[in-house]
Design a protein around this motif. Structure first.
Motif, PDB file in Angstrom:
ATOM      1  N   GLY A  95       0.929   4.456  -6.707  1.00  0.00           N
ATOM      2  CA  GLY A  95       2.096   3.894  -6.032  1.00  0.00           C
ATOM      3  C   GLY A  95       1.698   2.939  -4.922  1.00  0.00           C
ATOM      4  N   ILE A  96       0.641   3.317  -4.187  1.00  0.00           N
ATOM      5  CA  ILE A  96       0.184   2.442  -3.105  1.00  0.00           C
ATOM      6  C   ILE A  96      -0.443   1.180  -3.671  1.00  0.00           C
ATOM      7  N   LEU A  97      -1.180   1.340  -4.758  1.00  0.00           N
ATOM      8  CA  LEU A  97      -1.832   0.178  -5.367  1.00  0.00           C
ATOM      9  C   LEU A  97      -0.826  -0.766  -6.011  1.00  0.00           C
ATOM     10  N   ALA A  98       0.302  -0.207  -6.424  1.00  0.00           N
ATOM     11  CA  ALA A  98       1.231  -0.986  -7.248  1.00  0.00           C
ATOM     12  C   ALA A  98       1.734  -2.240  -6.540  1.00  0.00           C
ATOM     13  N   LEU A  99       2.080  -2.111  -5.270  1.00  0.00           N
ATOM     14  CA  LEU A  99       2.665  -3.277  -4.593  1.00  0.00           C
ATOM     15  C   LEU A  99       1.698  -4.453  -4.520  1.00  0.00           C
ATOM     16  N   ALA A 124       2.668  -2.644   1.546  1.00  0.00           N
ATOM     17  CA  ALA A 124       1.705  -1.674   1.021  1.00  0.00           C
ATOM     18  C   ALA A 124       0.688  -1.304   2.075  1.00  0.00           C
ATOM     19  N   GLY A 125       0.328  -2.275   2.914  1.00  0.00           N
ATOM     20  CA  GLY A 125      -0.632  -2.000   3.981  1.00  0.00           C
ATOM     21  C   GLY A 125      -0.122  -0.933   4.926  1.00  0.00           C
ATOM     22  N   VAL A 126       1.176  -0.973   5.214  1.00  0.00           N
ATOM     23  CA  VAL A 126       1.742   0.043   6.100  1.00  0.00           C
ATOM     24  C   VAL A 126       1.647   1.417   5.435  1.00  0.00           C
ATOM     25  N   PHE A 127       1.960   1.472   4.140  1.00  0.00           N
ATOM     26  CA  PHE A 127       1.843   2.748   3.416  1.00  0.00           C
ATOM     27  C   PHE A 127       0.422   3.280   3.488  1.00  0.00           C
ATOM     28  N   SER A 144      -9.741  -2.117  -7.073  1.00  0.00           N
ATOM     29  CA  SER A 144      -8.723  -1.347  -7.789  1.00  0.00           C
ATOM     30  C   SER A 144      -7.495  -2.207  -8.081  1.00  0.00           C
ATOM     31  N   VAL A 145      -7.131  -3.053  -7.115  1.00  0.00           N
ATOM     32  CA  VAL A 145      -5.973  -3.932  -7.306  1.00  0.00           C
ATOM     33  C   VAL A 145      -6.238  -4.913  -8.448  1.00  0.00           C
ATOM     34  N   PHE A 146      -7.400  -5.512  -8.414  1.00  0.00           N
ATOM     35  CA  PHE A 146      -7.861  -6.425  -9.452  1.00  0.00           C
ATOM     36  C   PHE A 146      -7.755  -5.737 -10.814  1.00  0.00           C
ATOM     37  N   ALA A 147      -8.321  -4.539 -10.875  1.00  0.00           N
ATOM     38  CA  ALA A 147      -8.340  -3.806 -12.132  1.00  0.00           C
ATOM     39  C   ALA A 147      -6.924  -3.494 -12.611  1.00  0.00           C
ATOM     40  N   ALA A 148      -6.059  -3.066 -11.694  1.00  0.00           N
ATOM     41  CA  ALA A 148      -4.691  -2.718 -12.076  1.00  0.00           C
ATOM     42  C   ALA A 148      -3.971  -3.938 -12.634  1.00  0.00           C
ATOM     43  N   GLY A 186       3.901  -4.359 -15.846  1.00  0.00           N
ATOM     44  CA  GLY A 186       2.524  -4.159 -16.285  1.00  0.00           C
ATOM     45  C   GLY A 186       1.635  -3.790 -15.125  1.00  0.00           C
ATOM     46  N   ALA A 187       1.803  -4.495 -14.016  1.00  0.00           N
ATOM     47  CA  ALA A 187       0.982  -4.202 -12.845  1.00  0.00           C
ATOM     48  C   ALA A 187       1.266  -2.800 -12.325  1.00  0.00           C
ATOM     49  N   LEU A 188       2.527  -2.403 -12.350  1.00  0.00           N
ATOM     50  CA  LEU A 188       2.886  -1.054 -11.912  1.00  0.00           C
ATOM     51  C   LEU A 188       2.217  -0.022 -12.806  1.00  0.00           C
ATOM     52  N   ALA A 189       2.343  -0.242 -14.115  1.00  0.00           N
ATOM     53  CA  ALA A 189       1.719   0.691 -15.049  1.00  0.00           C
ATOM     54  C   ALA A 189       0.218   0.711 -14.853  1.00  0.00           C
ATOM     55  N   GLY A 190      -0.346  -0.478 -14.699  1.00  0.00           N
ATOM     56  CA  GLY A 190      -1.786  -0.573 -14.487  1.00  0.00           C
ATOM     57  C   GLY A 190      -2.221   0.185 -13.243  1.00  0.00           C
ATOM     58  N   ALA A 191      -1.453   0.027 -12.177  1.00  0.00           N
ATOM     59  CA  ALA A 191      -1.803   0.696 -10.922  1.00  0.00           C
ATOM     60  C   ALA A 191      -1.742   2.211 -11.087  1.00  0.00           C
ATOM     61  N   LEU A 192      -0.681   2.690 -11.750  1.00  0.00           N
ATOM     62  CA  LEU A 192      -0.552   4.129 -11.944  1.00  0.00           C
ATOM     63  C   LEU A 192      -1.710   4.660 -12.776  1.00  0.00           C
ATOM     64  N   ILE A 193      -2.045   3.926 -13.819  1.00  0.00           N
ATOM     65  CA  ILE A 193      -3.136   4.385 -14.676  1.00  0.00           C
ATOM     66  C   ILE A 193      -4.447   4.410 -13.906  1.00  0.00           C
ATOM     67  N   VAL A 194      -4.729   3.326 -13.163  1.00  0.00           N
ATOM     68  CA  VAL A 194      -5.968   3.309 -12.374  1.00  0.00           C
ATOM     69  C   VAL A 194      -5.989   4.485 -11.406  1.00  0.00           C
ATOM     70  N   GLY A 195      -4.866   4.706 -10.739  1.00  0.00           N
ATOM     71  CA  GLY A 195      -4.789   5.809  -9.775  1.00  0.00           C
ATOM     72  C   GLY A 195      -5.039   7.146 -10.446  1.00  0.00           C
ATOM     73  N   ILE A 196      -4.343   7.382 -11.562  1.00  0.00           N
ATOM     74  CA  ILE A 196      -4.458   8.669 -12.236  1.00  0.00           C
ATOM     75  C   ILE A 196      -5.858   8.872 -12.794  1.00  0.00           C
ATOM     76  N   VAL A 197      -6.369   7.845 -13.426  1.00  0.00           N
ATOM     77  CA  VAL A 197      -7.710   7.968 -14.006  1.00  0.00           C
ATOM     78  C   VAL A 197      -8.744   8.287 -12.935  1.00  0.00           C
ATOM     79  N   GLU A 198      -8.622   7.627 -11.770  1.00  0.00           N
ATOM     80  CA  GLU A 198      -9.591   7.890 -10.714  1.00  0.00           C
ATOM     81  C   GLU A 198      -9.528   9.332 -10.238  1.00  0.00           C
ATOM     82  N   GLU A 199      -8.308   9.872 -10.116  1.00  0.00           N
ATOM     83  CA  GLU A 199      -8.174  11.232  -9.598  1.00  0.00           C
ATOM     84  C   GLU A 199      -8.533  12.280 -10.640  1.00  0.00           C
ATOM     85  N   VAL A 200      -7.985  12.125 -11.834  1.00  0.00           N
ATOM     86  CA  VAL A 200      -8.253  13.116 -12.876  1.00  0.00           C
ATOM     87  C   VAL A 200      -9.719  13.080 -13.282  1.00  0.00           C
TER      88      VAL A 200
END
Lengths: 295, 404, 286
Positions: free
Chosen positions: C16-20, C202-205, C223-227, C238-252
């Motif tokens: 979510g933070i990466l998405a913006l 996003a910076g504030v978040f 990470s932003v680049f990758a998303a 697409g960017a939102l989905a990409g960001a979520l996937i990058v985030g989830i993949v990194e954590e899981v």
């Protein structure tokens, strides 16, 4: 002052080699590599670990170059099927993954501690003026590599690369082995970066993973773009100019008495950024623009 | 220019680090300034620590020069930013050594930088003293040209382990460390002592630097149900880690180094999150006159874990030079370091006190702001007691002392 | 609930933070045809703007956030005017390099003014609620909610409003759009303003979630680049989905690989995905 300039010149020479390697990939073959630092690191670490383990430099050095080139070939075979923007992020990622590998696999790489006391070639023979000897070694290597790469550029292989860079589809239609040429060019560039890594490691006698951050790859790009991408002379000039800029700002700051500490360091870096932007606006082709055609 | 005016100018420029005039322009040989270099991280990963260290060194030099310098010669400082980067550090050190001709480099921080500049300095016979913690810093053949005021990692690990083991209610202990050259060796020492005392190590994890959150690292560790989590990191990542632990409703104990759990930490996470966090560090001599003088001279310096050490480093270098009876070089410093810092001798707490006794021919033993500053043969600090604190109602309070 | 769900949720929040910034980066890339590395420093700028208001005039974090949007948007516009406008017709790499220079400058201006010390907002940290066995924080829900909301707004803007449609036309084919009378410069200005605002918010978040220091934006750029690439350049969803996937993949990924390889996992997965589907998930770039 002489010793300081000798040291800077040595480091400029090392950077120039990496930039020459990048020029093979980008300038000659049109391949985007944002992970130049990775092959630099492979060369440095391989030579360092082998040398510290007792391998004579005569064997360690070729092994290191070979491994760097092989890594380049490997990455190229996997990633060159992707389009330009994607190749960029993949090579950047490779650089980061390699750094993390160097950092985490301490059993092999000594991890965050780095490799210390790397033996220096012919140290016993030149104890008095070792820095001068090393500078000569680096400059000689740069000269040899430069001449060799100029030969390559003028060779049929070089012309083929240029054709591929201009229009890949036409070249493919004409039956040229596009993919294989690109892999070879990438591997060649990686090998040259590996040579630079070897000289770097044995000069500092110490390597550690954070010497190979992704931003170092960006600095190599800057040197190339500054000097005039697409040509080897530009690669050399760009390295000199970039390091000159970084070191020059160090002396410039001594003349600014009202700034100290963090502010001064920040001002130094702002200066570098401003020069970059201005250069891109005013003279984007770099200092030595590429001459059309073979020459 | 009269000699007086020149000296005043040099004193002023010493604090601003200006290269006013090359030594060639000074005609009065005996009044020639003594060049000293600082190589601190002003940018990069260590950027939050460098500025305070540099300030401390400047404050010491100001005092020394105002009182007449060393045997009449003022100190002249040259500051460089190592950008927390080994190669940049090497270039900076080369400039300090070859252009500015410093006899010592003080206040280095990152182990990688210290390790990279070590060979140059040894070869050029320039004395280096810093806070870098990696074991390899004082190893190898450095001929005495290196020393550090930070206890080595193995000792630190064992002391923390001793404290953790002393609390019987902490039966399940987890270890989390930032990826640094000492994470491994500290962890081994720490967990070794804890295990030997009968507690269980439930998880041992090294985390990456500069991450915006450590949620999943926290999830993993909390799943093992620890009573105590030892976090070995610096303030920035400890802030994030503490917040994430709090959010995950961790109710157990946290132990961390005091250099991470300082006022900046407490301000950063808020009193609620910081409540109860145990922290320990090699005991600075809070009651010593040296610490008091340091606190007065460097406003806010007592919040920095390394500023007191930088203060001591500069003072020690100056005292060693004063003991050199006129000769000024890195070799003189290395030869006299332990003479001025180790017992036996009259305890002194400042350069002024020490130099007075040196002139009278007496043996001194400098006791500093960061500790008693006694060095062994390879440049490590001799073992020292550690102070344990706990954050209570937004302030760090001293609880107990752990002796080696 | 099995622990993996917690990792997934953690990843969703990171995403979510990466998405913006990912959306800003992706859309601007499509429109202006170069990857703008300054976007990561817009994050930093936004965080500091909010800091000044939050600490300086005791503004509430909501007001500070809104101000960050406005000011960062303006900064982005200024940067565009000064650095990128003179180079509209240049090759993408010159612009990319110039954007690196800008990133350098912005990061160090922040450092010049505020130093290296990290800061935090005057906002209390709250304990997470326990929902169906998952630890879910109030702030994190807020961040996610705002991210999704902003995403929806951005998509609506692009699809329904005239300016949004003009933006998409220019992104598709700038010459043709200009020939048809689309005011290119105005479109670029609007996109830059919007992109800067997104990144600033996003910076504030990020500052709320972690802490604030000059290097905070720079740490996310990869990470932003990758998303953005994963989602397909030019697509907001697409960017939102990409960001979520990058985030989830990194954590899981932490379940499989040591935490010190977190960044690496993201790259490896992305490489794998790109090999299979080179245009990214919603890729439309020709």
């Amino acid at each position: 002052m002489i010793a300081y300039l000798t040291a800077i010149a040595t480091l400029v020479g090392v950077r120039a080699l990496v930039t020459l390697g990048l020029n093979v990939q980008w300038g000659m073959a049109g391949l985007v590599n944002l992970g130049a630092v990775a092959f630099f690191a492979v060369g440095a670490y391989t030579s360092a670990l082998l040398a510290v383990g007792g391998t004579p430099l005569l064997f360690a050095w070729p092994a290191a170059v070979g491994l760097a080139a092989a890594a380049g070939a490997g990455l190229a075979m996997v990633a060159l099927r992707l389009r330009e923007d994607y190749l960029a992020i993949v090579t950047l990622g490779f650089g980061e993954v390699l750094r993390l590998f160097l950092l985490n696999e301490a059993w092999l790489t000594r991890g965050a501690n780095g490799v210390t006391a790397i033996p220096r070639p012919l140290h016993a023979q030149f104890t008095g003026h070792y820095d001068v000897f090393y500078l000569v070694l680096v400059l000689a290597t740069v000269a040899v590599v430069y001449l060799a790469l100029e030969r390559v550029r003028r060779s049929p292989f070089g012309r083929l690369l240029r054709a591929i860079r201009e229009d890949e589809i036409v070249a493919a239609v004409a039956g040229k082995p596009v993919f294989r040429c690109k892999v070879q060019a990438f591997a060649l560039g990686a090998g040259v970066a590996g040579i630079a890594g070897i000289l770097f490691a044995h000069y500092l006698a110490y390597v550690e993973p954070n010497m190979f951050l992704p931003q170092e790859s960006l600095f190599v790009w800057l040197a190339l773009i500054l000097g005039g991408s697409g040509n080897n002379r530009g690669a050399l000039l760009g390295s000199v100019v970039l390091l000159g800029l970084l070191e020059g700002s160090r002396f410039a700051k001594d003349l600014i008495p009202f700034l100290t500490g963090v502010r001064l360091a920040a001002a130094q870096q702002i200066l570098v950024g401003v020069v970059l932007v201005v250069l891109m606006i005013r003279r984007p082709e770099g200092l030595l623009p590429e001459k059309p055609g073979a020459s | 220019m009269t000699t007086m005016t020149r000296r005043q100018l040099l004193q002023a420029s010493g604090t601003a680090g200006l290269v006013l005039s090359a030594p060639a322009l000074l005609s009065a040989q005996s009044k020639e300034p003594i060049p000293i270099g600082t190589l601190c991280p002003l940018t990069g990963a260590g950027g939050s620590y460098g500025p305070d260290m540099q300030r401390s060194v400047v404050a010491v030099v100001e005092r020394i020069n105002n009182a007449g310098g060393i045997n009449g010669r003022p100190l002249q400082l040259f500051h460089e930013d190592d950008q927390t980067n080994a190669e940049a550090g090497v270039r900076a050190a080369r400039k300090l050594i070859d252009v500015n001709r410093v006899v010592a480099i003080v206040a280095t921080w990152a182990s990688a930088v210290t390790l990279a500049v070590k060979p140059l300095c040894v070869e050029a016979r320039v004395f280096v003293i810093g806070v870098s913690g990696a074991d390899s810093v004082t190893q190898g053949d450095h001929k005495g040209f290196i020393a550090r005021t930070q206890p080595n990692t193995n000792l630190q690990g064992r002391m923390y382990g001793k404290f953790a083991a002393s609390k019987k209610e902490w039966k399940r202990v987890a270890y989390m460390a930032l990826q640094t050259p000492f994470a491994q060796s500290f962890g081994e020492a720490f967990t070794g002592v804890v295990k030997a005392a009968g507690a269980t190590i439930t998880d041992s994890l090294i985390y990456e630097d500069k991450k915006p959150s450590y949620r999943s690292e926290v999830t993993r560790v909390l799943a093992t149900n620890p009573d105590l989590i030892m976090i070995e990191g610096y303030t920035p990542d400890s802030v994030v880690m503490a917040k994430d632990l709090y959010r995950a409703a961790y109710k157990g104990a946290v132990l961390a180094p005091s250099f991470a759990i300082n006022a900046k930490f407490i301000e950063g996470v808020g009193a609620e999150v910081a409540e109860g966090v145990w922290n320990m560090d090699r005991a600075p001599l809070f009651d010593s006159p040296a610490f008091k003088e340091f606190s007065a001279a460097v406003p806010g310096g007592d919040q920095s874990p390394y500023a007191p050490q930088a203060w001591d480093q500069m003072t020690l270098v100056a005292l060693a030079l004063a003991a050199g009876k006129g000769e000024v070089s890195g070799t003189v410093i290395k030869d006299h370091l332990r003479t001025v810092s180790n017992p036996p001798g009259t305890a002194v707490y400042s350069f002024a006190e020490g130099t007075k006794l040196i002139r009278e021919g007496k043996k001194i033993n400098y006791e500093g702001a960061s500790g008693s500053c006694d060095f062994d043969q390879i440049g490590d600090i001799l073992s020292a007691p550690f102070i344990v604190q706990q954050v209570r109602k937004g302030k760090n309070e001293r609880v107990t002392i752990v002796n080696p | 609930m099995p622990p993996i769900a917690q990792y997934v949720f953690n990843g969703v929040v990171t995403g979510g933070i990466l998405a913006l910034p990912a959306v800003a980066f992706s859309l601007l890339w499509r429109l202006l045809r170069f990857p703008n590395f300054a976007v990561s420093t817009y994050l930093t700028v936004g965080a500091y703007v909010a800091l000044v208001l939050n600490h300086g005039v005791r503004a509430s974090i909501e007001m500070a956030w809104l101000s960050a949007l406005v000011v960062t948007g303006a900064v982005a516009l200024g940067v565009d005017r000064i650095a990128f406008r003179p180079m509209r017709s240049r090759r993408p790499f010159s612009l990319a390099i110039a954007s690196i220079g800008v990133a350098f400058i912005l990061e160090n201006v922040v450092r010049f003014v505020w130093g290296n010390d990290f800061r935090s907002y005057d906002v209390p940290v709250s304990r997470a609620m326990s929902v169906a066995g998952l630890r879910i924080g109030r702030e994190q829900l807020l961040i996610l909610g705002v991210a999704v909301g902003v995403m929806a707004l951005a998509q609506a803007f692009l699809l329904r409003t005239r300016l949004g449609i003009a933006m998409r036309a220019t992104a598709d084919n700038a010459l043709l759009a200009a020939a048809k009378g689309v005011p290119t410069e105005r479109v670029i200005a609007a996109a830059t303003l919007g992109g800067g605002a997104l990144a600033g918010g996003a910076g504030v978040f990020l500052g709320l979630d972690a802490s604030i220091d000059p290097l905070m934006g720079g740490g996310l750029i990869i990470s932003v680049f990758a998303a953005a690439i994963l989602g397909g350049i030019g697509s907001a969803p697409g960017a939102l989905a990409g960001a979520l996937i990058v985030g989830i993949v990194e954590e899981v990924g932490m379940l499989v690989v040591p935490p010190t390889y977190k960044t690496a996992i993201g790259f490896v997965i992305i490489l794998a995905v790109l090999l299979v589907r080179p245009t990214g998930l919603a890729g439309a770039r020709t």
